[in-house]
Design an enzyme around this catalytic site. Structure first.
Site, mmCIF file in Angstrom:
data_model
loop_
_atom_site.group_PDB
_atom_site.id
_atom_site.type_symbol
_atom_site.label_atom_id
_atom_site.label_comp_id
_atom_site.label_asym_id
_atom_site.label_seq_id
_atom_site.Cartn_x
_atom_site.Cartn_y
_atom_site.Cartn_z
ATOM 1 N N LYS A 96 0.796 -1.147 -0.095
ATOM 2 C CA LYS A 96 -0.112 0.018 -0.013
ATOM 3 C C LYS A 96 0.842 1.321 -0.080
ATOM 4 C CE LYS A 96 -4.160 -1.983 0.397
ATOM 5 N NZ LYS A 96 -5.255 -1.938 -0.654
ATOM 6 N N GLU A 118 -10.145 5.198 3.122
ATOM 7 C CA GLU A 118 -10.823 4.234 3.577
ATOM 8 C C GLU A 118 -9.780 3.206 4.150
ATOM 9 O OE1 GLU A 118 -10.116 4.369 0.613
ATOM 10 O OE2 GLU A 118 -9.378 2.682 0.082
ATOM 11 N N SER A 379 1.939 -9.678 -0.582
ATOM 12 C CA SER A 379 1.580 -8.297 -0.640
ATOM 13 C C SER A 379 1.556 -7.522 0.825
ATOM 14 C CB SER A 379 0.077 -7.950 -0.876
ATOM 15 O OG SER A 379 -0.722 -8.960 -0.307
HETATM 16 C C1 PLP Z 1 -1.459 -7.004 2.591
HETATM 17 C C2 PLP Z 1 -2.549 -6.979 1.819
HETATM 18 N N1 PLP Z 1 -2.575 -7.227 0.693
HETATM 19 C C3 PLP Z 1 -3.520 -7.282 -0.338
HETATM 20 C C4 PLP Z 1 -4.834 -6.303 0.137
HETATM 21 C C5 PLP Z 1 -5.902 -5.955 -0.790
HETATM 22 O O1 PLP Z 1 -5.664 -4.791 -1.593
HETATM 23 P P1 PLP Z 1 -5.467 -5.013 -3.156
HETATM 24 O O2 PLP Z 1 -6.291 -6.014 -3.615
HETATM 25 O O3 PLP Z 1 -5.894 -3.398 -3.466
HETATM 26 O O4 PLP Z 1 -4.016 -5.256 -3.297
HETATM 27 C C6 PLP Z 1 -4.593 -5.581 1.193
HETATM 28 C C7 PLP Z 1 -5.903 -4.572 1.732
HETATM 29 O O5 PLP Z 1 -5.873 -4.114 2.823
HETATM 30 C C8 PLP Z 1 -3.627 -5.745 2.241
HETATM 31 O O6 PLP Z 1 -3.561 -5.397 3.373
#
Ligand code: PLP
Length: 396
Positions: A96, A118, A379
């Site tokens: 993020k 948000e 992620s």
């Molecule tokens: C670690 C992590 N991965 C994935 C996501 C999902 O978001 P996005 O699909 O936009 O990558 C989030 C959302 O808060 C997250 O904290």
């Protein structure tokens, strides 16, 4: 900035913000000028080498480039070669931060001094509060009451960083309701405030802009994989999909290669897999809804994937068959989290544990044949979920 390669996919959307039949800008009239202002700020910044230098410079001091980790023990176990792109090692612990730094620079460029956002899992909120502290912005974060409870640690982190965290008690009290509140705030404060949206959702230009701000993941990973693998690209590129920003950033680096692109959705919130076209939060996309058009509640063990919609570009990539979207159920996600922890010493966030869960399930089948190489975007790290997982699994 143009995408690499020759594919028309994952380039700029149409002037109306369309990716195929999806996307667009469905917002109250009061917000149209703000979206236009943001689009022109992003266009001019993205064409400006000085902006890229500053953006990449700040990302470098916040953990980039992130490494690609070879998972030897997990690979042996599954019969496929697993590589992880380590967004969990960035400052604040998830991908993020890439998007937030870019949008914070745009906020400053537009002369605004306040940001609203948000958050579901809290990671986008923590990243936004961090950037607000770095840039000296006032910061308000909207968060569903359910998420406030399951992500208490992140609420505390945001408050420590100086943000005002506002619990939202309407609807399912999760991410979609937090987005509604953030939009409401933005409508009444648009002169001073930028809505720092967290995923590739929302009205044009957000889905396009946020994919571009996250493409750093895929561009780095493609080069790193080529170096590591001695030339070829991975056979499979896998990422979890909530709104879809980490997946979009990852896929952008590989869309022009032969890699199979796999987005993993929570089984209880599979907007691409089980949704039908509808408008939510400013764009037309695949959306979980009933026959009367009422938005259905998504369910996921992970707060960050608990969203009934998905970014419009993912709906388009599915439509044209360039990416495939598959579900992962809560129980297999928890198993995958444990497996990665015990084989590799990496505790993933619950969101990317979905991507790992698909790899575990599919390895050795026609979906993911033995001997394939698979890149998974990690992620975020699991610290934020530790207490929640402990409540589900017991103290072990
Ligand atoms: C670690 C992590 N991965 C994935 C996501 C999902 O978001 P996005 O699909 O936009 O990558 C989030 C959302 O808060 C997250 O904290």
């Amino acid at each position: 900035m143009a995408a690499t390669g020759t594919s028309p996919l994952m380039r700029e959307p149409t002037p109306e913000g369309r990716f195929g039949r999806f996307g667009g800008r469905f917002v109250p009239e009061a917000l149209v000028p703000a979206c236009q202002e943001l689009e022109s700020a992003f266009r001019s910044a993205w064409a400006d080498p000085a902006f890229h230098d500053e953006y990449l410079g700040i990302l470098r001091s916040n953990g980039r480039p992130t490494p690609v980790t070879e998972c030897r023990r997990l690979s042996e176990r599954l019969g496929v070669r697993v590589l992880l792109k380590r967004e969990d090692l960035t400052h604040t612990g998830s991908h993020k931060i890439n998007n937030v730094i870019g949008q914070a620079l745009l906020t400053r460029r537009m002369g605004k001094t306040r940001v609203v956002a948000e958050t579901g899992a809290g990671q986008h909120g923590v990243a936004t509060a961090t950037a607000a502290a770095m840039f000296g912005f006032e910061c308000v974060i909207y968060m569903g009451e359910v998420d406030v409870e399951r992500q208490a640690l992140n609420v505390f982190r945001m408050r420590l960083l100086g943000a005002d965290v506002v619990p939202v008690g309407s609807g399912s009290r999760t991410l979609k309701d937090a987005i509604n509140e953030a939009f409401r705030d933005w409508v009444s404060s648009v002169e001073t405030t930028h809505y720092l949206l967290g995923s590739v959702t929302g009205p044009h230009p957000y889905p396009w802009m946020i994919r571009e701000l996250q493409r750093v993941i895929g561009d780095e990973a493609r080069d790193q994989c080529r170096a590591l693998l001695g030339g070829p690209d991975p056979d499979y590129v896998v990422a979890c999909v909530g709104g879809g920003s980490n997946a979009a950033g990852t896929f952008a680096g590989f869309v022009d290669t032969a890699a199979h692109l796999i987005g993993v959705e929570p089984a209880g919130g599979a907007a691409v897999g089980r949704g039908i076209p509808g408008v939510v939060h400013g764009s037309l996309s695949q959306l979980l809804q009933d026959e009367h058009g009422q938005v259905l509640e998504a369910h996921s063990v992970s707060a960050g994937l608990d969203y009934p919609g998905v970014g419009p570009e993912h709906a388009h990539l599915a439509d044209v068959g360039r990416a495939r979207y598959v579900p992962a159920a809560d129980a297999e996600v928890l198993d995958a989290l444990g497996l990665l922890a015990t084989t590799e010493g990496i505790i993933p966030a619950l969101e990317p544990a979905h991507a790992v869960a698909w790899v575990v399930r599919a390895a050795g089948t026609d979906e993911l044949p033995t001997g394939s190489t698979v890149l998974v975007t990690m992620s975020g790290r699991g610290d934020k979920d530790a207490e929640h997982v402990m409540r589900m699994l017991g103290p072990q």
